[in-house]
Design an enzyme around this catalytic site. Structure first.
Site, PDB file in Angstrom:
ATOM      1  N   HIS A   1       0.810  -1.221   0.000  1.00  0.00           N
ATOM      2  CA  HIS A   1       0.000   0.000   0.000  1.00  0.00           C
ATOM      3  C   HIS A   1       0.849   1.279   0.000  1.00  0.00           C
ATOM      4  O   HIS A   1       0.724   2.097  -0.910  1.00  0.00           O
ATOM      5  CB  HIS A   1      -1.012  -0.034   1.150  1.00  0.00           C
ATOM      6  CG  HIS A   1      -1.673   1.270   1.406  1.00  0.00           C
ATOM      7  ND1 HIS A   1      -2.493   1.875   0.465  1.00  0.00           N
ATOM      8  CD2 HIS A   1      -1.606   2.114   2.458  1.00  0.00           C
ATOM      9  CE1 HIS A   1      -2.913   3.039   0.966  1.00  0.00           C
ATOM     10  NE2 HIS A   1      -2.381   3.210   2.160  1.00  0.00           N
TER      11      HIS A   1
ATOM     12  N   HIS B   1       3.666   7.094   5.175  1.00  0.00           N
ATOM     13  CA  HIS B   1       2.466   7.818   5.606  1.00  0.00           C
ATOM     14  C   HIS B   1       1.617   7.071   6.635  1.00  0.00           C
ATOM     15  O   HIS B   1       0.907   7.696   7.407  1.00  0.00           O
ATOM     16  CB  HIS B   1       1.615   8.263   4.407  1.00  0.00           C
ATOM     17  CG  HIS B   1       0.739   7.189   3.843  1.00  0.00           C
ATOM     18  ND1 HIS B   1       1.140   6.354   2.836  1.00  0.00           N
ATOM     19  CD2 HIS B   1      -0.531   6.812   4.151  1.00  0.00           C
ATOM     20  CE1 HIS B   1       0.161   5.518   2.544  1.00  0.00           C
ATOM     21  NE2 HIS B   1      -0.872   5.760   3.330  1.00  0.00           N
TER      22      HIS B   1
ATOM     23  N   GLU C   1       0.573   5.931  12.484  1.00  0.00           N
ATOM     24  CA  GLU C   1      -0.801   5.568  12.823  1.00  0.00           C
ATOM     25  C   GLU C   1      -0.925   4.069  13.139  1.00  0.00           C
ATOM     26  O   GLU C   1      -1.612   3.698  14.067  1.00  0.00           O
ATOM     27  CB  GLU C   1      -1.720   5.953  11.646  1.00  0.00           C
ATOM     28  CG  GLU C   1      -3.190   5.699  11.869  1.00  0.00           C
ATOM     29  CD  GLU C   1      -3.832   6.700  12.830  1.00  0.00           C
ATOM     30  OE1 GLU C   1      -3.134   7.651  13.241  1.00  0.00           O
ATOM     31  OE2 GLU C   1      -5.010   6.516  13.164  1.00  0.00           O
ATOM     32  N   ASP C   2      -0.254   3.262  12.354  1.00  0.00           N
ATOM     33  CA  ASP C   2      -0.528   1.819  12.413  1.00  0.00           C
ATOM     34  C   ASP C   2       0.596   0.952  12.961  1.00  0.00           C
ATOM     35  O   ASP C   2       0.468  -0.268  12.983  1.00  0.00           O
ATOM     36  CB  ASP C   2      -0.863   1.292  10.993  1.00  0.00           C
ATOM     37  CG  ASP C   2      -2.114   1.939  10.431  1.00  0.00           C
ATOM     38  OD1 ASP C   2      -2.922   2.422  11.235  1.00  0.00           O
ATOM     39  OD2 ASP C   2      -2.271   1.948   9.197  1.00  0.00           O
TER      40      ASP C   2
ATOM     41  N   ASP D   1      -2.703   8.128  -1.331  1.00  0.00           N
ATOM     42  CA  ASP D   1      -3.185   7.114  -0.397  1.00  0.00           C
ATOM     43  C   ASP D   1      -4.599   6.683  -0.786  1.00  0.00           C
ATOM     44  O   ASP D   1      -4.919   5.507  -0.912  1.00  0.00           O
ATOM     45  CB  ASP D   1      -3.158   7.739   1.010  1.00  0.00           C
ATOM     46  CG  ASP D   1      -3.841   6.898   2.059  1.00  0.00           C
ATOM     47  OD1 ASP D   1      -3.588   5.690   2.101  1.00  0.00           O
ATOM     48  OD2 ASP D   1      -4.627   7.468   2.851  1.00  0.00           O
TER      49      ASP D   1
ATOM     50  N   ASP E   1     -18.542  16.517 -26.837  1.00  0.00           N
ATOM     51  CA  ASP E   1     -17.111  16.451 -26.529  1.00  0.00           C
ATOM     52  C   ASP E   1     -16.711  15.103 -25.957  1.00  0.00           C
ATOM     53  O   ASP E   1     -15.739  14.997 -25.215  1.00  0.00           O
ATOM     54  CB  ASP E   1     -16.714  17.577 -25.571  1.00  0.00           C
ATOM     55  CG  ASP E   1     -17.422  17.470 -24.232  1.00  0.00           C
ATOM     56  OD1 ASP E   1     -18.406  16.697 -24.139  1.00  0.00           O
ATOM     57  OD2 ASP E   1     -17.000  18.139 -23.286  1.00  0.00           O
TER      58      ASP E   1
END
Ligand code: MN
Length: 510
Positions: free
Chosen positions: A52, A76, A80-81, A142, A263
């Site tokens: 990821h 990133h 957090e994880d 992300d 278009d």
């Protein structure tokens, strides 16, 4: 997933291709830290978690952003994880990368709770985050990978993520002129939000485009010949196909009749200079008659998001209606990559290389522009309501555990926060948990903090001492009025009720 899916070599190649001088060692170290931190973690579809952030970093590299933003993309999800903290990242990679990642983490705490509340929350967040577009770019990368892998999630979560992307992220990408990102966000979400409509549009578009390709090629050749004869230099002429979600929106406006969409396929002409754009427009109008009111000069009058191009719709060969878009290469870069197009690199000495600082300076200027726009409310996020930045000055934005944002004046404390949520929470507050640490009720909060109020249902009411430090009149009024009402209640309550109230936990001194 194959073994090669977590190979960093393709990412490094990508960065090298647009920035030969990039610090690839730093990117490699970021990858190693992410590998260690996410070791043993898997995503919902069972693949290694590392895929990821690696994919998100690749999406950033496709946008040709500087290497340190790509490195931040790799990291990133780490604070957090995993057990690796933002402080660890700061020590290893410095302030700049740590700040970006902290921004992504904070933005990630926003939860979608219906469009209206979400817009309100997000609007506040964008101002609070000083609109650090780098953070937004990482968040978008992300999100795109999350959307690409949405099938493995349960239906309700899938719908929430897709809706949020469609209603919030895509309009923001549009406001920032990130056309490429916007179309990806929209088409990826569209499939999950309205699966049947998506299939309908996809089939319709496929058939219509298949029927048009030979015709478009014929027009392209004729135009090429005309431009050559007029000695107008051309970089490229190509058909561009309308992306599905914008086609869908247009179909809805036109009785779902694809014949009315002129278009669906447009011809896009890239030329070196602005003068060539107007010359090309002249050549097209000489040959084919333009439709009234369909000539748009977005070069003289750019769209609010900065988009520049000439558009014209003409009665073309065999009376078919065809749209042409004419722009310079620089305008095209900007149209596709928006704000991300402003980073420049040394392409083997082809053009002067702005020093690192100059690049940052240009970046800061860009940011200032975005914020000025936000201040006037003229364009940035204008679909999301008029923004009045002065209202938000000297304000901080604090999260509830469920992801709502409470805005408070600078210096506000957990007591102000508690009363902002509900007077009963304020009245029964005994402590606060800020970013998972137990904190005193008078400790000032900062923007982006996540605050949870610990209450005691047996608490008899607010402490009058709180009046010494609260910053909001809302909290102050409640504390005062409670002090008064307690007096009244005290005189009215029976001895039994009073005894019950003091039962339970021993009362706190403070
Ligand atoms: Mn992520």
């Amino acid at each position: 997933m194959t073994k090669g899916a977590t190979d960093i070599a393709p990412l490094l190649d990508k960065i090298r291709s647009y920035d030969p001088k990039a610090d690839l060692d730093m990117v490699r170290r970021a990858f190693e830290m992410a590998t260690r931190a996410h070791a043993g973690q898997a995503r919902a579809d069972g693949t290694p978690y590392l895929i990821h952030p690696l994919r998100a970093a690749e999406i950033l590299a496709d946008m040709k952003v500087p290497a340190h933003i790509v490195a931040a993309g790799l990291l990133h999800d780490v604070p957090e994880d995993t057990t690796v903290t933002n402080e660890d990242i700061r020590r290893e990679f410095g302030d700049d990368i740590a700040v970006m990642i902290a921004g992504v983490t904070k933005l990630g705490k926003l939860k979608y709770r219906g469009i209206e509340r979400y817009i309100e929350n997000l609007r506040k967040m964008f101002v609070a985050m000083a609109a650090d577009v780098r953070v937004i770019l990482i968040k978008f990368a992300d999100r795109i990978h999350n959307l690409e892998t949405l099938d493995s999630l349960p239906t309700d979560k899938r719908l929430r993520v897709a809706l949020e992307s469609l209603e919030i992220y895509a309009p923001i990408a549009n406001r920032l002129g990130l056309h490429d990102l916007r179309t990806r966000l929209e088409d990826l979400s569209f499939r999950h939000v309205m699966p049947q409509e998506y299939e309908w549009v996809r089939g319709l578009a496929e058939r219509a485009i298949a029927g048009k390709s030979r015709y478009v090629e014929r027009v392209r050749k004729e135009l090429e010949r005309d431009l050559k004869a007029a000695r107008i230099p051309v970089v490229s002429i190509a058909g561009r196909v309308k992306h599905l979600y914008s086609l869908y929106q247009k179909l809805i406006k036109h009785e779902r009749d694809i014949v009315q969409i002129h278009d669906l396929v447009a011809l896009r002409i890239l030329v070196p200079e602005v003068a060539d754009c107007y010359a090309t427009l002249g050549i097209i109008h000489q040959r084919w008659k333009p439709l009234r009111g369909r000539i748009k000069d977005y070069i003289a009058m750019p769209k609010p998001n900065g988009y520049r191009s000439l558009h014209t719709t003409v009665f073309c060969e065999d009376g078919e209606v065809v749209e042409f878009q004419i722009r310079t290469v620089a305008m095209h870069e900007e149209a596709e990559r928006g704000i991300a197009a402003h980073w420049q690199y040394d392409e083997a000495g082809k053009h002067a290389v702005p020093a690192g600082e100059d690049v940052e300076l240009a970046w800061v200027k860009e940011l200032a522009d975005v914020q000025t726009q936000a201040a006037t409310g003229a364009s940035f996020l204008d679909r999301l309501e008029t923004l009045k930045i002065d209202v938000f000055q000297n304000r901080i934005f604090v999260f509830t555990p469920s992801g709502d944002v409470i805005d408070l004046p600078e210096g506000a404390t957990p007591v102000d926060f508690a009363y902002a949520i509900h007077s009963e929470i304020g009245n029964r507050a005994v402590a606060a948990r800020v970013n998972d640490d137990i904190t005193a009720l008078d400790a000032p909060l900062s923007s982006g903090d996540c605050c949870e109020i610990v209450t005691d249902k047996n608490r008899r009411g607010p402490n009058p001492d709180w009046l010494d430090f609260v910053k909001t009149s809302h909290a102050r009024d409640h504390i005062r009025s409670h002090a008064r009402s307690r007096l009244t209640r005290w005189t009215k309550s029976t001895p039994d009720a009073a005894a019950q109230k003091t039962a339970g936990r021993p009362r706190r001194k403070k």
